[in-house]
Enzyme design. Structure first.
Site, mmCIF file in Angstrom:
data_model
loop_
_atom_site.group_PDB
_atom_site.id
_atom_site.type_symbol
_atom_site.label_atom_id
_atom_site.label_comp_id
_atom_site.label_asym_id
_atom_site.label_seq_id
_atom_site.Cartn_x
_atom_site.Cartn_y
_atom_site.Cartn_z
ATOM 1 N N LYS A 72 0.048 68.671 81.462
ATOM 2 C CA LYS A 72 0.753 69.951 81.670
ATOM 3 C C LYS A 72 0.092 71.127 80.942
ATOM 4 C CE LYS A 72 3.170 69.274 84.210
ATOM 5 N NZ LYS A 72 2.668 68.872 85.569
ATOM 6 N N SER A 73 -1.227 71.076 80.879
ATOM 7 C CA SER A 73 -1.954 72.145 80.190
ATOM 8 C C SER A 73 -2.848 72.941 81.135
ATOM 9 C CB SER A 73 -2.826 71.551 79.073
ATOM 10 O OG SER A 73 -2.029 70.910 78.131
ATOM 11 N N THR A 75 -4.386 71.190 84.047
ATOM 12 C CA THR A 75 -5.322 70.207 84.611
ATOM 13 C C THR A 75 -5.556 70.444 86.114
ATOM 14 O OG1 THR A 75 -4.007 68.714 83.247
ATOM 15 C CG2 THR A 75 -5.822 67.744 84.477
ATOM 16 N N TRP A 77 -5.264 73.104 87.866
ATOM 17 C CA TRP A 77 -6.047 74.339 88.036
ATOM 18 C C TRP A 77 -7.524 74.067 87.729
ATOM 19 C CZ3 TRP A 77 -4.981 79.284 84.561
ATOM 20 C CH2 TRP A 77 -5.542 80.398 85.155
ATOM 21 N N HIS A 135 -6.807 62.080 80.482
ATOM 22 C CA HIS A 135 -5.998 62.657 79.401
ATOM 23 C C HIS A 135 -6.277 61.927 78.078
ATOM 24 C CE1 HIS A 135 -3.611 65.157 82.023
ATOM 25 N NE2 HIS A 135 -2.941 64.176 82.597
ATOM 26 N N ARG A 157 -3.645 74.303 76.020
ATOM 27 C CA ARG A 157 -2.579 75.281 76.293
ATOM 28 C C ARG A 157 -1.668 75.357 75.086
ATOM 29 N NH1 ARG A 157 1.808 74.868 81.286
ATOM 30 N NH2 ARG A 157 2.263 77.094 81.332
ATOM 31 N N GLY A 296 7.058 81.653 83.924
ATOM 32 C CA GLY A 296 6.157 80.515 83.707
ATOM 33 C C GLY A 296 4.853 80.980 83.081
HETATM 34 P P1 A3P Z 1 4.196 75.672 84.278
HETATM 35 O O1 A3P Z 1 5.089 74.481 84.411
HETATM 36 O O2 A3P Z 1 4.333 76.374 82.958
HETATM 37 O O3 A3P Z 1 4.281 76.604 85.428
HETATM 38 P P2 A3P Z 1 -1.047 70.331 84.787
HETATM 39 O O4 A3P Z 1 -1.838 70.782 85.942
HETATM 40 O O5 A3P Z 1 -1.863 69.970 83.589
HETATM 41 O O6 A3P Z 1 -0.024 69.327 85.157
HETATM 42 O O7 A3P Z 1 -0.259 71.627 84.268
HETATM 43 C C1 A3P Z 1 0.786 72.154 85.032
HETATM 44 C C2 A3P Z 1 0.975 73.600 84.663
HETATM 45 O O8 A3P Z 1 -0.099 74.377 85.230
HETATM 46 C C3 A3P Z 1 2.263 74.141 85.284
HETATM 47 O O9 A3P Z 1 2.698 75.150 84.358
HETATM 48 C C4 A3P Z 1 1.763 74.717 86.599
HETATM 49 O O10 A3P Z 1 2.638 75.656 87.164
HETATM 50 C C5 A3P Z 1 0.444 75.346 86.135
HETATM 51 N N1 A3P Z 1 -0.530 75.517 87.226
HETATM 52 C C6 A3P Z 1 -0.787 74.674 88.253
HETATM 53 N N2 A3P Z 1 -1.742 75.179 89.036
HETATM 54 C C7 A3P Z 1 -2.087 76.374 88.520
HETATM 55 C C8 A3P Z 1 -3.025 77.384 88.908
HETATM 56 N N3 A3P Z 1 -3.769 77.264 89.996
HETATM 57 N N4 A3P Z 1 -3.115 78.489 88.133
HETATM 58 C C9 A3P Z 1 -2.360 78.618 87.013
HETATM 59 N N5 A3P Z 1 -1.444 77.706 86.600
HETATM 60 C C10 A3P Z 1 -1.329 76.584 87.337
#
Ligand code: A3P
Length: 329
Positions: A72-73, A75, A77, A135, A157, A296
């Site tokens: 959830k940092s 990944t 993206w 991870h 993050r 968010g």
């Molecule tokens: P939030 O829950 O704060 O919105 P991971 O990809 O490591 O699982 O992290 C998920 C987090 O990245 C979520 O944060 C999600 O909304 C955010 N996220 C996913 N895709 C993204 C993108 N293309 N650009 C920016 N944030 C993104």
């Protein structure tokens, strides 16, 4: 040569893991399942097992790109960005495989996906350079990765936003019979370092130190910096991955095009990311739906961790952990 897993090998590993688990410290996770502390890192039993297979059998190639993160940092993206940057001459944006395949299937996790299915997953069919994700903390990466010239990219993050992102991700899955502890109890657990792949500060610091010691091998990105200036980060990532943008690409706006294509709004709007399931989660859960009070991204934790005593405690804890290198807060 590709190795084939026999049923005797499966049984042997399973027995070994059962013995190991009996001797590891254990705690309950947010959903009541058991976490085990293996090499300083808390995880579910199946990922302890797959991490061991990953450590023992993964053979890195010099051209490999290993994307790493605490869950959830950012990944998802990072996967979309690295895939698009590296493959930009093979796939023009309008034909990108990301339009039809979710980022987590194009760039699978080593211990979460590949090594949970087999001790010897077939990784030879991946096109070079292979882009793979994990991870696993830096200290637990296979020697084969640490000792080869392959490249590692880490996205970090703010742990408070990561905590709330993870909380929302799992509580959004409650319909799949996941009974979570309260946010206050989860908060208490992360303060003690107990969460999947935790403690989060050890995870971040491990990759941070490696990036300082070996800047050509480990690139340390921050989610917040990427939100602030994605084009700078796309350029930086391309340089690090050995595929810098040519002057004419820059002039044609390729960096901007990639940044927009991989943006949250675009990725979330793709049909492929609105439908389907990845492991036990809906693909759409990786792109959070926001409530009116919550945008968010950066600083959203303030909307959830509302008691000043809680937020102060967390901020103090993380400031203390990161006090040497001013990494995140
Ligand atoms: P939030 O829950 O704060 O919105 P991971 O990809 O490591 O699982 O992290 C998920 C987090 O990245 C979520 O944060 C999600 O909304 C955010 N996220 C996913 N895709 C993204 C993108 N293309 N650009 C920016 N944030 C993104």
């Amino acid at each position: 040569m590709e190795k084939i897993e026999t049923s005797a090998a499966v049984e042997e590993l399973s027995n070994e893991i059962q013995d190991l688990l009996l001797n590891l410290p254990t705690e309950k996770n947010w959903d009541g399942t058991s976490l085990y502390q293996y090499q300083g890192c808390w995880n579910r039993s199946q990922y302890v097992s797959s991490t061991i297979s990953f450590q023992r059998h993964f053979q890195a190639k010099e051209s490999d790109i290993i994307l790493t993160s605490f869950p959830k940092s950012g990944t998802t993206w990072l996967k979309a960005l690295a895939f698009t940057i590296v493959n930009r001459s093979r796939y023009p944006i309008e034909n990108s495989p990301l339009i039809t395949t979710p980022p987590h299937l194009l760039v699978p996790f080593l211990e979460v996906d590949l090594y949970t299915k087999s001790q010897y997953p077939n990784l030879e069919d991946f096109p070079n350079p292979r882009i793979l994700a994990t991870h696993v903390p830096y200290a637990s990466l296979p020697n084969s990765i640490l000792n080869s010239d392959c490249r590692i990219v880490y996205v970090a993050r703010n742990p408070l936003d990561q905590f709330i992102s993870h909380w929302n991700f799992l509580s959004g899955s409650q319909q799949q019979n996941m009974n979570l502890v309260s946010v206050e109890e989860a908060f208490e657990m992360i303060c003690n370092g107990v969460q999947t792949y935790g403690p989060v500060w050890e995870h971040i610091l491990g990759y941070w130190k490696a990036s300082q010691e070996q800047p050509h091998k480990v690139l340390f990105l921050k989610y917040e910096d990427m939100k602030e200036d994605i084009q700078f980060n796309v350029k930086n990532l391309a340089n690090f991955l050995g595929c810098p943008f040519a002057e004419d690409e820059e002039a044609q706006g390729v960096i901007e095009e990639i940044s927009k294509f991989c943006s949250f709004d675009n990725m979330k709007s793709l049909e492929v990311n609105k439908n389907g399931i990845y492991r036990r989660f809906k693909n759409e859960a990786f792109f959070r739906k926001y409530f009116f009070f919550s945008k968010g991204g950066v600083g959203d934790w303030k909307n959830y961790v509302t008691l000043p005593s809680m937020s102060e405690r967390l901020e103090k804890l993380f400031q203390g952990k990161f006090s040497g290198p001013q990494i995140l807060i």
